[in-house]
Enzyme design. Sequence first.
Site, PDB file in Angstrom:
ATOM      1  CB  ILE A 130      -0.360   6.195   1.184  1.00 11.25           C
ATOM      2  CG1 ILE A 130       0.258   7.117   0.130  1.00 11.25           C
ATOM      3  CG2 ILE A 130      -1.436   6.928   1.966  1.00 11.25           C
ATOM      4  CD1 ILE A 130      -0.725   7.563  -0.928  1.00 11.25           C
TER       5      ILE A 130
ATOM      6  CD  GLU B 207      -7.781  -0.707  15.330  1.00 12.26           C
ATOM      7  OE1 GLU B 207      -7.444  -1.199  16.426  1.00 12.26           O
ATOM      8  OE2 GLU B 207      -8.953  -0.730  14.899  1.00 12.26           O
TER       9      GLU B 207
ATOM     10  N   GLY C 185      -6.053   4.432   5.249  1.00 10.31           N
ATOM     11  CA  GLY C 185      -6.971   5.234   6.050  1.00 10.31           C
ATOM     12  C   GLY C 185      -7.625   4.459   7.175  1.00 10.31           C
ATOM     13  CB  VAL C 186      -9.113   1.053   7.449  1.00 11.80           C
ATOM     14  CG1 VAL C 186     -10.232   1.264   6.450  1.00 11.80           C
ATOM     15  CG2 VAL C 186      -8.008   0.221   6.853  1.00 11.80           C
TER      16      VAL C 186
ATOM     17  CG  HIS D   1      -2.080   0.906   1.115  1.00  4.65           C
ATOM     18  ND1 HIS D   1      -2.070   2.213   1.548  1.00  4.65           N
ATOM     19  CD2 HIS D   1      -3.307   0.699   0.608  1.00  4.65           C
ATOM     20  CE1 HIS D   1      -3.256   2.760   1.342  1.00  4.65           C
ATOM     21  NE2 HIS D   1      -4.022   1.852   0.773  1.00  4.65           N
TER      22      HIS D   1
END
Length: 147
Positions: free
Chosen positions: A55, A63, A58-59, A49
């Site tokens: 990067i 978290e 986003g999840v 990723h």
Amino acid sequence: MVMDINEIREYLPHRYPFLLVDRVMEITVGESIVANKNVSINEPFFNGHFPHHPIMPGVLIIEAMAQACGILGFKTVNKMPADGYVYYLVGSDNVRFKRPVMPGDQLRLEANVIRGKRGIWKFACRATVDGELACEAEIICAERKVA
């Protein structure tokens, strides 16, 4: 420093590669927390990723904010995972991503209690890098007794 990694590990059941809070800088029980996540190229998610433009997903930013909320929740009710409790991430509202988080960044995680009632907590959260907003969200966590 309010909490180092050793104390954080007492308040979060997460372990590598999913422990996403490195240090707690400020905590006001029942009100707010400020914590840090140091983002390193050695994080396993960067392999995919994205390989040529890493990067932080986003999840995982969400978290990390939720884990900071869990510490605040545990401290507020004076409980710990060792007592048989866990905080589950059960919802997020108004999530917005404003900038990418990349290796070398230090993610500042801020959470403020909006309300807590019968083990359900709602927090206003922000994640920033060098004072620049990376993500904001309202996060809902539920305290549960585990067997």
